[in-house]
Design an enzyme around this catalytic site. Sequence first.
Site, PDB file in Angstrom:
ATOM      1  N   SER A  90       0.886  -1.315  -0.041  1.00  0.00           N
ATOM      2  CA  SER A  90      -0.015  -0.086  -0.005  1.00  0.00           C
ATOM      3  C   SER A  90       0.876   1.300   0.012  1.00  0.00           C
ATOM      4  CB  SER A  90      -0.780   0.098   1.002  1.00  0.00           C
ATOM      5  OG  SER A  90      -0.170  -0.087   2.597  1.00  0.00           O
ATOM      6  N   ASP A 101       1.293   0.192   7.898  1.00  0.00           N
ATOM      7  CA  ASP A 101       2.710  -0.182   8.349  1.00  0.00           C
ATOM      8  C   ASP A 101       3.257  -0.164   6.760  1.00  0.00           C
ATOM      9  OD1 ASP A 101       1.561  -2.111   6.572  1.00  0.00           O
ATOM     10  OD2 ASP A 101       1.890  -3.706   7.870  1.00  0.00           O
ATOM     11  N   ASP A 103       5.652  -2.066   3.914  1.00  0.00           N
ATOM     12  CA  ASP A 103       6.153  -3.441   3.457  1.00  0.00           C
ATOM     13  C   ASP A 103       7.372  -2.933   2.836  1.00  0.00           C
ATOM     14  OD1 ASP A 103       3.927  -5.199   4.304  1.00  0.00           O
ATOM     15  OD2 ASP A 103       2.879  -4.087   2.442  1.00  0.00           O
ATOM     16  N   ASP A 155       7.209  -3.963   8.023  1.00  0.00           N
ATOM     17  CA  ASP A 155       7.525  -5.624   7.702  1.00  0.00           C
ATOM     18  C   ASP A 155       8.800  -5.648   6.588  1.00  0.00           C
ATOM     19  OD1 ASP A 155       5.187  -5.806   9.278  1.00  0.00           O
ATOM     20  OD2 ASP A 155       3.926  -6.477   7.530  1.00  0.00           O
ATOM     21  N   LYS A 216     -10.404  -0.120  -1.047  1.00  0.00           N
ATOM     22  CA  LYS A 216      -9.780  -0.853   0.124  1.00  0.00           C
ATOM     23  C   LYS A 216     -10.430  -0.209   1.411  1.00  0.00           C
ATOM     24  CE  LYS A 216      -5.276  -0.506   2.558  1.00  0.00           C
ATOM     25  NZ  LYS A 216      -3.772  -0.050   2.563  1.00  0.00           N
ATOM     26  N   TYR A 225     -11.396  -7.971   3.709  1.00  0.00           N
ATOM     27  CA  TYR A 225      -9.932  -7.786   3.436  1.00  0.00           C
ATOM     28  C   TYR A 225      -8.976  -8.565   3.976  1.00  0.00           C
ATOM     29  CZ  TYR A 225      -6.346  -4.451   2.022  1.00  0.00           C
ATOM     30  OH  TYR A 225      -5.068  -3.871   1.470  1.00  0.00           O
TER      31      TYR A 225
END
Length: 611
Positions: A90, A101, A103, A155, A216, A225
């Site tokens: 995202s 968060d 990624d 992450d 989303k 989701y």
Amino acid sequence: MAAGKEFLGVTPPISTAESSEREKEVTITLMDELRRQNTFESEEEAKIREIVLGRLASLVKLFVRKVSISKGLSEAAANAAGGKIFTFGSYRLGVHGPGSDIDTLCVVPKHVSREDFFDVFEPLLREAEGVSEVSGVPEAFVPIIKIKISNIPIDLLMARLALSSIPDDLSLKDDNLLRNLDERCVRSLGGSRVTDEILRLVPNVQVFRDSLRCIKLWAQRRAIYSNVNGFLGGVAWAMLVARICQLYPNAIAGAIVSRFFIIMYQWSWPQPVLLKQIEEGPLQVRVWNPKLYPTDRSHRMPIITPAYPSMCSTHNVTASTQMIMTEEFKKGAEVVDKVIVGSASWSELFTKHDFFHKYRYYLQVIASTGNSDLQIKWSGTVESRIRQLVMKLEYVDSLKIAHPFIKGFDQVSYCLSEDEVRAVAQGEISDAIANRKKEDVEGKEGVNPVYSTTFYIGLAIEPKPAGAVGPRRLDISYPTTEFTKLVKSWEKFDESTMGIVVRHIRSSSLPDNVFDKGERPPKLVQKRSKGAGKSSNISPEAPNKKPRSSQSMSEIPLKATENGGALIPAALSSVMETFDPFPPKNTEDIKTPQLPFGENAAVATGAVGVQ
């Protein structure tokens, strides 16, 4: 535009017309509503994220240098080894919200191993200033380290390329970078490569982002989701929106959202959703052959990633979750139609789900341990297998849908006795235990914290046949027993420290923590029917009754950890309540698989009395 043709995607656009004035109006109101829903982060938080990513990039270079020196490289070679981070998901798509968060992929040279990532980089992160909540999961399908830097959750994935150094201008677009890599590195690289390819394949990136931000939010509010629980994850939703953008290249966000719901509801599954033609790559990578996916009948809603090696991003979808999503597409289409004609507002599209009001019966899956770090890994393992339970439940007669909720509910209970530990492990948390805080038990002896995560599956029962008399029985013993065996087959499962309980409850018995404040419906008080013969009424409004079991909790042995933590007894793993307050006395007629630990068949029968 794609080379050799005048359009993006695998088919020509449905329409290249510009959006109408009405569609422009509803786009303005849509963006206003998204701002009211707090889906955009502030400029201050955006700057913090940039600073955090800069710090992380420096830490990755430091990590690579440290490993390089330890493996005998010179100072000059170690400094030149580099190391680089790539964002995906995202954040890279530009649709992240406040507190979400990041990624991130760490790309390292060939002399840095995955073991170094966890043995060297993880301790380095723990010692770094501003870094907190460091948790590595090396055994995950895609090995990961979860951290927070300046309260920004990140992450971290890792991929080792067959290069002696990683330059700062490295691009991951070249398929040849995947040569001779192991499958975990290929999977780790996939997130960044797919995200970049999605952005390349949409005609207007800003329209795509605005539309995806809406979809989303809608999917999150409607509780669909979640890739791990059998719905769609972020990359699948992004590809669906990107495909609609390809079909209407000149439309703006309001029009894209409107067409999204109509097309998704009418889509002819399992026709695969492709952003570009799948081509067989020349690389020798030990992963699935992408040409097989479009014809693989086991995938109910195939959505194929556009970057080599192409994968099906929706392999977790089950019959139940597909029906649930299809119904949500239909509801969304009805709301958006009303928005377009002016009889509804966008806020109606983002109405919260009704999962905990929707069903009369629910399954509770309770994973528990006596240690917070262990609980993260154990509950994650249980959650990753919930989909298997759903698939097994779908074969039960009279059960129409097994609807998993998209997240678990975490709770810490401070227990003062073994009896309380047993009760908590069973999901029976009294008000006294629920209201007990850590400061209330500090200094007391014999305090055992129990960390539990509870997952829910809604059960939709087929209507009673015409003329049928009396309650029916829904036997879910086989799927629930097989599920507990499955989670216990985890290589790191320890029956002395991990507990797993599956039980079914009525809607009226749902705990308060699944409802928002003021959301729980009032419980109706009814007079208790006289006589045992009238006790088969099990409507949700009926007063709660203490569950019966052929084995009481006090008869189940309980152990304690060496450090004083609570251990959840393995013998509780298959103990289940029964909806029928008067289960049959003769358990010999109940056919159920052989149960572990010698439990009586009546304890784990799972025979649910339903109206």
